[in-house]
Write an enzyme that holds these catalytic residues in place. Structure first.
Site, PDB file in Angstrom:
ATOM      1  CB  CYS A   2      31.401  22.166  22.945  1.00 46.01           C
ATOM      2  SG  CYS A   2      30.653  23.787  23.030  1.00 46.01           S
ATOM      3  NE  ARG A  27      35.438  18.711  25.305  1.00 50.01           N
ATOM      4  CZ  ARG A  27      36.705  19.038  25.151  1.00 50.01           C
ATOM      5  NH1 ARG A  27      37.632  18.427  25.860  1.00 50.01           N
ATOM      6  NH2 ARG A  27      37.076  19.958  24.285  1.00 50.01           N
ATOM      7  CD1 TRP A  76      30.499  26.100  29.772  1.00 46.36           C
ATOM      8  CD2 TRP A  76      31.625  27.376  28.321  1.00 46.36           C
ATOM      9  NE1 TRP A  76      31.015  27.170  30.462  1.00 46.36           N
ATOM     10  CE2 TRP A  76      31.711  27.972  29.606  1.00 46.36           C
ATOM     11  CE3 TRP A  76      32.259  28.015  27.267  1.00 46.36           C
ATOM     12  CZ2 TRP A  76      32.393  29.156  29.845  1.00 46.36           C
ATOM     13  CZ3 TRP A  76      32.950  29.193  27.508  1.00 46.36           C
ATOM     14  CH2 TRP A  76      33.014  29.744  28.788  1.00 46.36           C
ATOM     15  CG  ASN A 102      35.050  22.212  21.154  1.00 42.74           C
ATOM     16  OD1 ASN A 102      34.842  23.276  21.730  1.00 42.74           O
ATOM     17  ND2 ASN A 102      36.066  21.430  21.453  1.00 42.74           N
ATOM     18  N   GLY A 103      34.234  25.221  19.400  1.00 44.88           N
ATOM     19  CA  GLY A 103      35.166  26.291  19.049  1.00 44.88           C
ATOM     20  C   GLY A 103      34.429  27.534  18.626  1.00 44.88           C
ATOM     21  CD  GLU A 484      44.200  25.540  43.679  1.00 46.76           C
ATOM     22  OE1 GLU A 484      44.172  26.550  42.982  1.00 46.76           O
ATOM     23  OE2 GLU A 484      43.595  24.498  43.372  1.00 46.76           O
ATOM     24  CE  LYS A 488      40.093  23.791  43.135  1.00 42.03           C
ATOM     25  NZ  LYS A 488      41.299  23.813  42.333  1.00 42.03           N
ATOM     26  CD  GLU A 491      37.315  25.763  41.061  1.00 39.12           C
ATOM     27  OE1 GLU A 491      37.118  25.862  39.855  1.00 39.12           O
ATOM     28  OE2 GLU A 491      38.373  25.314  41.535  1.00 39.12           O
ATOM     29  CG  HIS A 507      50.259  46.574  53.880  1.00 37.97           C
ATOM     30  ND1 HIS A 507      50.948  47.677  54.328  1.00 37.97           N
ATOM     31  CD2 HIS A 507      51.069  45.503  54.110  1.00 37.97           C
ATOM     32  CE1 HIS A 507      52.135  47.299  54.775  1.00 37.97           C
ATOM     33  NE2 HIS A 507      52.225  45.978  54.660  1.00 37.97           N
ATOM     34  CE  LYS A 606      39.306  18.969  34.733  1.00 38.80           C
ATOM     35  NZ  LYS A 606      39.747  19.514  36.047  1.00 38.80           N
TER      36      LYS A 606
HETATM   37  C1  F6R Z   1      40.181  25.430  38.952  1.00 36.76           C
HETATM   38  C2  F6R Z   1      40.465  25.002  37.598  1.00 36.76           C
HETATM   39  C3  F6R Z   1      40.800  26.043  36.593  1.00 36.76           C
HETATM   40  C4  F6R Z   1      41.905  25.519  35.665  1.00 36.76           C
HETATM   41  C5  F6R Z   1      42.163  26.530  34.535  1.00 36.76           C
HETATM   42  C6  F6R Z   1      43.275  26.084  33.626  1.00 36.76           C
HETATM   43  O1  F6R Z   1      39.913  24.347  39.776  1.00 36.76           O
HETATM   44  O2  F6R Z   1      40.408  23.851  37.290  1.00 36.76           O
HETATM   45  O3  F6R Z   1      41.188  27.234  37.204  1.00 36.76           O
HETATM   46  O4  F6R Z   1      43.057  25.307  36.404  1.00 36.76           O
HETATM   47  O5  F6R Z   1      40.994  26.716  33.784  1.00 36.76           O
HETATM   48  O6  F6R Z   1      42.970  24.884  32.992  1.00 36.76           O
HETATM   49  P1  F6R Z   1      44.107  23.982  32.367  1.00 36.76           P
HETATM   50  O7  F6R Z   1      44.988  23.526  33.473  1.00 36.76           O
HETATM   51  O8  F6R Z   1      43.382  22.855  31.702  1.00 36.76           O
HETATM   52  O9  F6R Z   1      44.862  24.856  31.396  1.00 36.76           O
END
Ligand code: F6R
Length: 611
Positions: A2, A27, A76, A102-103, A484, A488, A491, A507, A606
């Protein structure tokens, strides 16, 4: 999760709030809303809509409200599904108090029951709505006191901003764990979840600390502790980020802009961290190094992309320091009852510095007396402030939900930290260190070279973009790169993608292989190159469609691949920074072809500030 904005001053409030929300939309974006006090009227103007900010803007349809104080929110969902009723701001029974939050309020159900017995009627399913009602209940003519008392009755972690028609010249703010920054202007003041919302108006900010309550008027900010009402004097910090750094800079998406910023981020990190051929950590003084010299075990704790950086960090630390290193996802750390002692170092990696699971893991480590080191991007964030030591990644604001440049910066920082610890532990000589650092200097231009060749991925992307299942394989240092690459892709494109260690294919996963299955292989020069080649042969023998990331000039692996993307030849440890770049671009291009919302993929936010 949020985003919050609050404004008090002389400007027309609505545009200030909407512009702030636009910058905070990363956010959360399942609903948005604003509340303003209308000049000359003893009433609140409230507008909210389900969906992205654009829905709210179009519902407002250019409406003007004569107002110089207001609050706004982009949501969110946690308690209550995304809907107009659940969107913030929330108000009290008489529509005199408006709140954004927020929270999570952990005891909201109990507080709600109490308020219902006192005649309060609720319009939403949110935990937030109890706040304005509780303030209303406790208000006997002094709003600040009522706000303070209300917060004392609430359990959980939150940031709150409130306005009321009863005291129209004050904006009230409170923070516990979740971020809230105050912007200091001339004849105006601001509150926001992060500085990007404030940059058009001011660069002078005050980071509110946990359990601090602020009362903002247009000319003054008064901060005090929640319980003892002790006044706090804190000088504003000057923010150096340019406005441009927080915008898309001509790219169609933030994610692409951020991928292209990586050479700059790498160069900047190296410039900041290497001085006169030595590693320079501004926050590490003699006493820190002494403590580091005694470290017996390292834990690396983080989530998502930061977790993948942590997995690579383990290879780095074990190779260059020989200190046993354990890597865990933050959400599991506490529940494995980790055996952490005072002799251990717990490294927390986080772009936002606000990830709830990582904060919880950090507190667990702290309780066990371990030394804590934060590798964090957002300056002044919770993890950065609370850890014993912090190494900032200096990647600049990352707006795209999918992390790219922050990951590169995390890898570089971990790498330098591993070398630094290796020197302290006398596992690396000064000569080895200067050779490594010399090699490392080649990385920024190597990333530029990869970016210049990005179009070479287009043929593979065109052939594969409609596929629903992808496998990614790598070994050693580049096994986490495969994880990774898969993360990517899934998501932002919503295709299923799974990363495996190349040697694991036989395996189980190899059963998936037939002529329809795309496999993305990372096969750059490494200790395990020969083995990786065999793994590619095994899948090729079963007709898989193969896209390989390989070291420049590798003709052998080219023969096994449908498409090849070359990266410059570097040491295996450094290849982790290079091999991920084509995978970021691959995911981006597949998502764009599928017309996905690259910067704000569905169901994601984010900064994940709930456990
Ligand atoms: C993927 C991504 C998430 C963050 C994860 C941790 O692209 O961005 O997997 O890496 O939510 O977030 P932070 O780094 O802010 O703790």
């Amino acid at each position: 999760m949020c985003g919050i904005v609050g404004y008090i001053g002389y400007r027309n409030t609505l545009p200030v709030l909407l512009q702030g929300l636009e910058r905070l939309e990363y956010r959360g974006y399942d609903s948005a809303g604003v509340a303003c006090l209308e000049n000359g009227k003893k009433s609140l103007f409230v507008a909210k809509e389900k969906g992205k900010l654009a829905q709210l803007t179009s519902a407002l349809n250019g409406k003007t409200v004569s107002s110089t104080i207001g609050i706004a929110h982009t949501r969110w969902a946690t308690h209550g599904a995304p809907s107009r009723a659940n969107a913030h701001p929330h108000t009290d029974t008489k529509n005199r108090i408006a709140v954004v939050h927020n929270g999570i309020i952990e005891n909201f159900a109990e507080v709600k029951e109490f308020l219902k017995t006192r005649g309060h009627r609720f319009k939403s399913e949110t935990d937030t709505e109890v706040i304005p009602h509780l303030v209303e209940e406790l208000n006997h003519g002094d709003l600040e006191e009522a706000f303070r008392k209300a917060i004392q009755r609430l359990n959980g972690y939150f940031a709150i901003v409130m306005i009321s028609v009863d005291e129209p010249e004050k904006l009230f703010a409170f923070k516990r764990s979740n971020p809230l920054v105050l912007g200091v202007g001339k004849g105006e003041n601001f509150a926001a979840s992060d500085v990007t919302a404030l940059l058009p108006y001011t660069r002078r900010v005050i980071y509110l600390q946990d359990n601090e309550l602020a009362v903002l008027t247009k000319d003054h900010i008064h901060i005090s502790t929640l319980l003892h009402q002790k006044s706090i004097r804190r000088q504003p910090t000057e923010i150096k980020w340019t406005l441009d750094e927080a915008k898309k800079g001509g790219f169609p998406h933030y994610m692409l802009k951020e991928i292209f910023e990586q050479p700059h981020v790498a160069r900047q990190t190296l410039e900041k961290r290497i001085k006169q051929g030595k590693i320079y950590f501004d926050t590490f003084h003699q006493a820190v190094n002494k403590r580091l010299a005694k470290v017996k075990k390292v834990f690396i704790v983080s989530c998502g992309t930061a977790h993948h950086a942590g997995l690579i960090g383990r290879y780095m630390l074990e190779e260059y320091t020989r200190i046993p290193t354990e890597v865990q996802v933050s959400s599991e750390f506490r529940y494995t009852d980790p055996i952490v002692t005072r002799d251990d170092l717990v490294v927390l990696i986080s772009q936002s510095g606000e990830t709830a699971d990582t904060i919880a893991a950090f507190r667990e480590a702290k309780e066990n007396g371990a030394m804590t080191l934060a590798i964090v991007n957002v300056v002044g964030s919770t993890i950065a402030r609370e850890a014993d030591f912090v190494l900032y990644t200096h990647a600049g604001p990352e707006i795209g939900v999918a992390s790219t440049k922050a990951y590169i910066a995390q890898l570089l920082t971990l790498m330098l930290f591993a070398f630094h610890l290796g020197v302290i532990k006398k596992r690396i000589s000064q000569t080895t260190l200067s050779d490594l650092l010399k090699e490392l200097q080649k990385i920024p231009s190597a990333i530029t070279e990869i970016l210049k060749n990005e179009k070479q991925l287009d043929v593979a992307v065109k052939a594969l973009y409609q596929k629903k299942n992808f496998l990614f394989i790598g070994r050693g240092y580049n096994f986490p790169t495969a994880l990774e690459g898969a993360l990517k892709l899934k998501e932002i494109s919503y295709a299923h993608a799974h990363g495996y260690a190349g040697g694991e294919m036989k395996h189980g996963p190899i059963a998936l292989i037939d002529h329809t299955q795309p496999v993305i292989c990372i096969a750059s020069e490494s200790k395990t190159y020969g083995k990786m080649l065999s793994n590619i042969q095994e899948i090729k023998a079963r007709d898989a469609i193969v896209l390989t990331i390989a070291s420049k000039g590798d003709e052998q692996v080219k023969k096994l691949s449908n498409w090849i993307f070359y990266i410059p030849r570097v040491l295996e440890i450094f290849s982790t920074i290079l091999s991920v770049v084509p995978l970021q671009l691959f995911a981006y291009k597949i998502a764009v072809r599928n017309q996905r919302d690259v910067d704000q993929p569905r169901n994601l936010a984010k900064s994940v500030t709930v456990e």
